[in-house]
Design an enzyme around this catalytic site. Structure first.
Site, mmCIF file in Angstrom:
data_model
loop_
_atom_site.group_PDB
_atom_site.id
_atom_site.type_symbol
_atom_site.label_atom_id
_atom_site.label_comp_id
_atom_site.label_asym_id
_atom_site.label_seq_id
_atom_site.Cartn_x
_atom_site.Cartn_y
_atom_site.Cartn_z
ATOM 1 C CB ALA A 111 1.484 14.234 22.244
ATOM 2 C CB ALA A 112 1.581 15.987 27.474
ATOM 3 N N PRO A 113 1.730 12.882 28.526
ATOM 4 C CG PRO A 113 2.318 11.403 30.240
ATOM 5 C CD PRO A 113 1.122 11.960 29.524
ATOM 6 N N GLY A 114 3.460 11.535 26.787
ATOM 7 C CA GLY A 114 4.277 11.071 25.668
ATOM 8 C C GLY A 114 4.376 9.566 25.505
ATOM 9 N N GLY A 115 3.536 8.800 26.206
ATOM 10 C CA GLY A 115 3.607 7.339 26.089
ATOM 11 C C GLY A 115 3.359 6.877 24.663
ATOM 12 C CE LYS A 116 -2.765 5.707 23.956
ATOM 13 N NZ LYS A 116 -2.926 6.207 25.327
ATOM 14 N NE ARG A 139 -1.247 16.989 30.281
ATOM 15 C CZ ARG A 139 -1.144 15.827 30.927
ATOM 16 N NH1 ARG A 139 -0.900 15.833 32.216
ATOM 17 N NH2 ARG A 139 -1.298 14.679 30.303
ATOM 18 C CG ASP A 179 -4.517 8.842 24.227
ATOM 19 O OD1 ASP A 179 -5.502 8.099 24.393
ATOM 20 O OD2 ASP A 179 -3.616 8.961 25.074
ATOM 21 C CB CYS A 232 -7.891 6.056 29.643
ATOM 22 S SG CYS A 232 -7.913 7.651 30.437
HETATM 23 N N1 SAM Z 1 -1.392 10.461 24.619
HETATM 24 C C1 SAM Z 1 -0.856 10.768 25.912
HETATM 25 C C2 SAM Z 1 0.102 9.667 26.319
HETATM 26 O O1 SAM Z 1 0.007 8.562 25.788
HETATM 27 O O2 SAM Z 1 0.995 9.923 27.138
HETATM 28 C C3 SAM Z 1 -1.948 10.996 26.938
HETATM 29 C C4 SAM Z 1 -2.908 12.061 26.505
HETATM 30 S S1 SAM Z 1 -4.124 12.473 27.687
HETATM 31 C C5 SAM Z 1 -5.196 11.156 27.628
HETATM 32 C C6 SAM Z 1 -4.994 13.744 26.871
HETATM 33 C C7 SAM Z 1 -4.220 15.032 26.673
HETATM 34 O O3 SAM Z 1 -5.078 15.957 26.011
HETATM 35 C C8 SAM Z 1 -3.794 15.698 27.965
HETATM 36 O O4 SAM Z 1 -2.402 15.877 27.959
HETATM 37 C C9 SAM Z 1 -4.517 17.032 27.955
HETATM 38 O O5 SAM Z 1 -3.742 18.092 28.478
HETATM 39 C C10 SAM Z 1 -4.807 17.252 26.484
HETATM 40 N N2 SAM Z 1 -5.957 18.163 26.251
HETATM 41 C C11 SAM Z 1 -6.769 18.742 27.166
HETATM 42 N N3 SAM Z 1 -7.672 19.528 26.554
HETATM 43 C C12 SAM Z 1 -7.439 19.456 25.234
HETATM 44 C C13 SAM Z 1 -8.021 20.068 24.091
HETATM 45 N N4 SAM Z 1 -9.062 20.877 24.190
HETATM 46 N N5 SAM Z 1 -7.491 19.771 22.888
HETATM 47 C C14 SAM Z 1 -6.457 18.928 22.774
HETATM 48 N N6 SAM Z 1 -5.861 18.325 23.826
HETATM 49 C C15 SAM Z 1 -6.348 18.587 25.033
#
Ligand code: SAM
Length: 444
Positions: A111-116, A139, A179, A232
């Protein structure tokens, strides 16, 4: 910008005759956008207040393009107020595909940083529950601060491994969004480091990780529930092939076709891809349904303790002093902190929960001091004392800067309302408002 040759070949395979036009777009500015937060304001009210023009994007009903040279958005009063989230336009497509309905429980697993998560909370409109998880602890802090800014009331923020969280909450959610972390090919036009980090090996390792996360997500979903997978990136390995592997490994899932008119079709009816040629930096989204129709699972909430603690009764007194309409939810103290927690949560221990519900106040000796987050999620009409400011006024700038401002109302804790949105609070006394806007959030 020098693009890796293997990447270029892949783009030629995916975009075929359109590939050259895509490469030419590296000379133009990236797309920028915002998503409006309906917990705070409607698009109709927000658009005339913005200091730049915003035009509707094709990817999300409340998503808008903003000019590529719009400056200082993060410091703008309406941003402080949580009116919108700055979000690359194509990134807004996934939340709409969840088909959120009133009262749903929605898990945003990465979820981070939290847009969705902000979009999901806006779509829930204060009903149901959003659970936002971010495995990377540092994060998750940004995620929590965005939760507070957007005024999300009925939510949980956690930092847990997807497998741990989803097996504990098996069948508990109506919708799940993954995501996923990815190779970020859709970031290439705006971020050189994404290009430098790209390699074939990285793409393959992302695909392995994505499948693992998705398999956990399926567990958390109730029968008949909807799963959306997004990245993305453009890579078929991470997108279409991950979708196929998931359907092979999880026969309880079925593809759920995308009829929404955006992006370009893929070889799969349940997936769409957006590239800069369609007006976004780059996103892929696929949708699934879990077979069956038994209702979502419920857990019995941990039993309430009999007698109210001092902290709880001081907290309740504080709420009565601040609110005309008392907020709903269970009151709970952990240490010196007073929370308002959504009803019906399962046992939270072991799930890396950082925040359940809202931090409402904190004990300072024998006194309960309200928390900033109690106000950001409060409707102005629910508060006994407010100061109304216009986002373009000098008083608003002074408040967001951390200064004292005039207040003519009765003394006490007072919500500061900017263009109709409660943004923070202060303590009114002797005609002046002592500023309680958190130091870390102030404009300098
Ligand atoms: N959904 C977020 C938004 O809209 O702001 C962006 C998410 S970003 C594409 C993917 C996220 O997955 C990152 O914050 C990352 O730290 C996290 N991530 C990294 N490794 C992961 C894992 N093994 N399992 C779950 N999440 C993970």
């Amino acid at each position: 910008m020098e693009l890796p040759s293997e990447y270029k070949s892949e783009i030629r395979r995916i975009l075929k005759d359109d590939a050259d036009r895509y490469f030419e777009l590296f000379d133009s500015a990236p797309f920028r956008g915002i998503s409006v937060n309906r917990l705070k304001i409607t698009p109709e009210k927000l658009l005339p207040l913005l200091p730049f023009e915003a035009t509707l994007s094709p990817f999300y009903a409340d998503g808008f393009y903003i000019p590529s040279d719009a400056e200082g958005i993060g410091r703008h009063a309406l941003h402080h107020a949580g009116a919108f989230y700055v979000q690359e336009p194509s990134a807004s497509c996934a939340a709409g595909l969840l088909g959120i309905e009133e009262g749903d429980r929605v898990l945003d697993l990465c979820a981070a940083p939290g847009g969705k998560s902000s979009q999901i909370a806006s779509l829930l409109g204060g009903t149901g529950l959003i659970w936002s998880n971010e495995v990377v602890k540092n994060r998750a802090g940004v995620l929590l601060s965005n939760f507070e800014r957007m005024g999300i009331y009925s939510g949980v923020v956690s930092s847990a491994r997807p497998d741990v969280l989803c097996s504990a909450l098996e069948g508990w959610f109506d919708r799940v969004l993954v995501d996923a972390p990815c190779s970020g090919e859709g970031m290439f036009r705006k971020d050189n480091s994404a290009v430098n980090e790209w390699s074939r090996e990285h793409v393959c390792s992302c695909a392995v990780r994505q499948l693992e996360i998705l398999k956990s997500a399926v567990l958390a979903l109730r029968e008949g529930g909807v799963l959306v997978y997004s990245t993305c990136t453009f890579s078929e390995e991470e997108n279409e092939m991950t979708v196929s592997r998931l359907l092979e490994e999880c026969p309880e899932l079925e593809p759920y076709d995308i009829s929404e008119p955006f992006g370009r079709r893929t070889s799969l009816a349940n997936a769409a891809r957006i590239t800069p040629l369609e007006g976004g930096e780059g996103h892929f989204a696929a949708r699934f349904k879990k077979r069956g129709n038994s209702p979502r699972r419920e857990f019995t909430s941990p039993a309430r303790r009999g007698k109210q603690s001092d902290c709880e009764s001081l907290g309740e007194e504080m709420l009565k002093d601040i609110f005309v309409d008392l907020p709903s939810g269970r009151r709970m103290c952990i240490g010196d902190k007073f929370y308002i927690v959504p009803e019906g949560l399962p046992e939270l221990s072991g799930l890396g929960v950082i925040r359940a519900g809202v931090l409402a106040g904190e004990m300072h000796g024998r006194r309960m001091e309200p928390a900033h987050s109690l106000f950001t999620c409060a409707k102005p009409s629910s508060l006994k004392r407010t100061i109304e400011l216009s986002s373009s006024s000098p008083e608003c700038a002074a408040f967001l800067h951390g200064e004292e401002i005039d207040c003519s109302g009765e003394p006490g804790y007072t919500g500061v309302v900017i263009d109709g949105m409660t943004t923070g609070f202060g303590k009114c006394s002797g005609g002046r408002l002592k500023n309680k806007y958190p130091k870390g959030l102030r404009n300098c």
